[in-house]
Write a protein that holds these residues in place. Structure first.
Motif, mmCIF file in Angstrom:
data_model
loop_
_atom_site.group_PDB
_atom_site.id
_atom_site.type_symbol
_atom_site.label_atom_id
_atom_site.label_comp_id
_atom_site.label_asym_id
_atom_site.label_seq_id
_atom_site.Cartn_x
_atom_site.Cartn_y
_atom_site.Cartn_z
ATOM 1 N N ARG A 149 0.822 -1.219 0.000
ATOM 2 C CA ARG A 149 0.000 0.000 0.000
ATOM 3 C C ARG A 149 0.857 1.270 0.000
ATOM 4 N N ALA A 150 2.123 1.141 0.355
ATOM 5 C CA ALA A 150 2.989 2.327 0.410
ATOM 6 C C ALA A 150 3.746 2.560 -0.901
ATOM 7 N N LEU A 151 3.802 1.540 -1.762
ATOM 8 C CA LEU A 151 4.678 1.603 -2.937
ATOM 9 C C LEU A 151 4.136 2.548 -4.013
ATOM 10 N N ARG A 152 4.995 3.436 -4.506
ATOM 11 C CA ARG A 152 4.636 4.313 -5.623
ATOM 12 C C ARG A 152 5.718 4.166 -6.686
ATOM 13 N N ARG A 153 5.324 3.658 -7.859
ATOM 14 C CA ARG A 153 6.328 3.386 -8.908
ATOM 15 C C ARG A 153 6.659 4.666 -9.673
ATOM 16 N N GLU A 154 7.486 5.495 -9.076
ATOM 17 C CA GLU A 154 7.877 6.771 -9.682
ATOM 18 C C GLU A 154 9.313 7.080 -9.285
ATOM 19 N N PRO A 155 10.127 7.514 -10.230
ATOM 20 C CA PRO A 155 11.477 7.943 -9.844
ATOM 21 C C PRO A 155 11.428 9.267 -9.099
ATOM 22 N N VAL A 156 12.275 9.397 -8.105
ATOM 23 C CA VAL A 156 12.410 10.683 -7.410
ATOM 24 C C VAL A 156 13.488 11.480 -8.132
ATOM 25 N N GLU A 157 13.141 12.725 -8.483
ATOM 26 C CA GLU A 157 14.103 13.547 -9.228
ATOM 27 C C GLU A 157 15.000 14.348 -8.292
ATOM 28 N N ALA A 158 14.434 14.810 -7.173
ATOM 29 C CA ALA A 158 15.228 15.625 -6.244
ATOM 30 C C ALA A 158 14.560 15.620 -4.868
ATOM 31 N N VAL A 159 15.352 15.944 -3.864
ATOM 32 C CA VAL A 159 14.813 16.119 -2.501
ATOM 33 C C VAL A 159 15.481 17.367 -1.923
ATOM 34 N N ASP A 160 14.884 17.952 -0.873
ATOM 35 C CA ASP A 160 15.608 19.017 -0.175
ATOM 36 C C ASP A 160 15.555 18.780 1.332
ATOM 37 N N ALA A 161 16.337 19.570 2.060
ATOM 38 C CA ALA A 161 16.508 19.345 3.492
ATOM 39 C C ALA A 161 15.244 19.670 4.292
ATOM 40 N N ASP A 162 14.258 20.344 3.646
ATOM 41 C CA ASP A 162 12.989 20.634 4.333
ATOM 42 C C ASP A 162 11.985 19.497 4.194
ATOM 43 N N GLY A 163 12.361 18.418 3.520
ATOM 44 C CA GLY A 163 11.462 17.268 3.406
ATOM 45 C C GLY A 163 10.655 17.259 2.121
ATOM 46 N N HIS A 164 11.039 18.080 1.139
ATOM 47 C CA HIS A 164 10.330 18.042 -0.143
ATOM 48 C C HIS A 164 10.894 16.930 -1.025
ATOM 49 N N VAL A 165 9.983 16.295 -1.756
ATOM 50 C CA VAL A 165 10.364 15.257 -2.714
ATOM 51 C C VAL A 165 9.737 15.633 -4.053
ATOM 52 N N TRP A 166 10.559 15.680 -5.108
ATOM 53 C CA TRP A 166 10.024 15.977 -6.442
ATOM 54 C C TRP A 166 10.005 14.698 -7.266
ATOM 55 N N SER A 167 8.800 14.385 -7.754
ATOM 56 C CA SER A 167 8.665 13.255 -8.673
ATOM 57 C C SER A 167 7.698 13.709 -9.756
ATOM 58 N N ARG A 168 7.332 12.801 -10.674
ATOM 59 C CA ARG A 168 6.504 13.289 -11.801
ATOM 60 C C ARG A 168 5.105 13.697 -11.347
ATOM 61 N N SER A 169 4.672 13.234 -10.153
ATOM 62 C CA SER A 169 3.365 13.722 -9.687
ATOM 63 C C SER A 169 3.487 15.046 -8.943
ATOM 64 N N GLY A 170 4.655 15.702 -9.076
ATOM 65 C CA GLY A 170 4.810 17.031 -8.489
ATOM 66 C C GLY A 170 5.508 16.957 -7.151
ATOM 67 N N PRO A 171 5.709 18.094 -6.496
ATOM 68 C CA PRO A 171 6.393 18.077 -5.204
ATOM 69 C C PRO A 171 5.453 17.622 -4.084
ATOM 70 N N ALA A 172 6.018 16.952 -3.106
ATOM 71 C CA ALA A 172 5.249 16.558 -1.909
ATOM 72 C C ALA A 172 6.159 16.810 -0.723
ATOM 73 N N ARG A 173 5.545 17.097 0.430
ATOM 74 C CA ARG A 173 6.382 17.383 1.602
ATOM 75 C C ARG A 173 6.171 16.307 2.668
ATOM 76 N N PHE A 174 7.271 15.898 3.291
ATOM 77 C CA PHE A 174 7.234 14.837 4.306
ATOM 78 C C PHE A 174 7.958 15.310 5.567
ATOM 79 N N ASP A 175 7.651 14.652 6.688
ATOM 80 C CA ASP A 175 8.381 14.976 7.924
ATOM 81 C C ASP A 175 9.827 14.492 7.826
ATOM 82 N N VAL A 176 9.994 13.341 7.175
ATOM 83 C CA VAL A 176 11.348 12.784 6.990
ATOM 84 C C VAL A 176 11.429 12.152 5.604
ATOM 85 N N VAL A 177 12.598 12.269 4.984
ATOM 86 C CA VAL A 177 12.856 11.592 3.712
ATOM 87 C C VAL A 177 14.022 10.627 3.943
#
Ligand SMILES: Cc1cc2nc3c(=O)[nH]c(=O)nc-3n(C[C@H](O)[C@H](O)[C@H](O)COP(=O)(O)OP(=O)(O)OC[C@H]3O[C@@H](n4cnc5c(N)ncnc54)[C@H](O)[C@@H]3O)c2cc1C
Length: 331
Positions: A149-177
């Protein structure tokens, strides 16, 4: 807690499973079509308590308890307990580490106890009776079931120290990456100022047919001269052999095909001369390790990003998953 795990290899999936168990909301990004398709590929790995450092021996013992817990929950055995032999000039170092960690071992077992496919038993050997073979198929089935249920088949293009993750579905923010992306970790970690070795080399392991009735032990042979190898059963009637070639033959610029051909020639010649196997290759498992890392792992963090890297990580998977989940919780 919302956690992004980048990479669905054995490390990322183990961490994702441990995080889900702790009640975290997890998205596990994977760029390949299937989980465990890069460095975690294949159907078997050596499991061993034996390491050169007592801390790693203790961690392996914890990992074994973790594999046993997974086996109990899944109803499927995860480690085949064949024992593991270490041979070569370094045996005293391995023995000292086993002793310091209070792990059982035997020095210089006789040929009957060694149970190796070689015509020339090694002069110096250590038997790790707790070692054996990890059933990668059993681990894959268990972990992919827990984390589906957690798996998302998408490459991650970039991350930042604030917990942002960029993939093709756009940026998303997390507490931890958590970066557990194997060969992809170095480039992503560099974006947050964390240095992870990015150099790669070619490696191939070859499987030979053997009599299905044989019950040989896993074996790491590091002779002072000649080809160093690791060997183990890879299912009934199958014996897998990987060789430690001259680094010049497996360096990245050599290319996958030439490096695999060089490894095949050398391992085949070795098998013909030394091993009681049918000298015919029935499977080739290829991957791209980082040269020079050896056993063990490193965990670093920057802001909301935790990055893990290392070599020979499969045998530590259960303990690594729990430790990384705890590291994510501590931010
Ligand atoms: C032939 C061989 C023999 C081995 N023998 C042993 C052994 O005997 N004992 C042992 O303990 N270990 C052994 N190892 C090592 C062990 O298998 C690896 O250390 C372990 O599988 C690494 O797992 P991982 O999750 O870190 O990496 P991987 O399995 O490579 O997982 C990383 C994942 O991240 C994904 N990814 C990368 N970049 C991105 C991105 N940008 N976005 C999304 N996803 C991304 C990749 O597609 C990959 O699926 C062996 C390895 C090989 C190949």
């Amino acid at each position: 807690m919302r956690v992004a795990v980048v990479g669905a290899g054995v490390v990322g999936l183990s961490a994702a499973a441990a995080l889900l168990e702790r009640g975290a909301e997890v998205v596990c990004y994977e760029r390949a079509d299937e989980p465990m398709a890069e460095r975690s590929v294949g159907s078997s790995r050596i499991f061993r308590y034996a390491h050169r450092e007592p801390e790693l021996v203790r961690l392996a013992a914890d990992a074994r308890a973790g594999f046993d817990r997974w086996a109990e929950r899944s109803g499927r055995r995860m480690v085949v307990p064949s024992g593991c032999v270490i041979s070569g000039a370094d045996v005293p170092t391995w023995a000292a580490a086993m002793e310091a960690a209070d792990a059982p071992f035997e020095l210089q077992p006789d040929a009957d106890r060694l149970r190796l496919p070689t015509r020339r038993p090694p002069a110096e050997a250590l038997l790790d009776p707790s070692g054996g073979v990890v059933d990668v198929d059993a681990v894959r089935e268990y972990l992919t079931g827990l984390t589906a249920r957690a798996l998302r088949r998408e490459p991650v293009e970039a991350v930042d120290a604030d917990g942002h993750v960029w993939s093709r579905s756009g940026p998303a923010r997390f507490d931890v990456v958590l970066l557990a992306a194997g060969t992809g970790t170095s480039a992503l970690a560099a974006r947050v100022g964390v240095s992870v070795p990015g150099e790669l080399e070619h490696h191939a392991r070859f499987t030979f047919p053997v009599d299905p009735a044989v019950a040989w032990r896993s074996w790491i042979d590091l002779p002072a001269t000649g080809l160093g190898t690791y060997q183990h059963a890879s299912g009934p009637g199958r014996w897998a052999v990987g060789g430690h070639l001259d680094p010049a033959a497996t360096a990245w610029p050599v290319g996958r095909d030439a490096a695999t051909a060089a490894a095949r020639d050398e391992v085949l010649a070795y098998a013909r001369e030394h091993l009681a196997v049918e000298p015919r290759i029935v499977e080739t498992v290829y991957c791209t390790p980082t040269p020079g890392l050896g056993d063990g792992f490193h965990v670093q963090h920057a802001g909301r990003v935790v990055a893990v890297h290392g070599e020979n990580l499969f045998k530590f998977a259960p303990v690594l998953g729990t430790a990384l989940a705890a590291a994510c919780e501590r931010d």
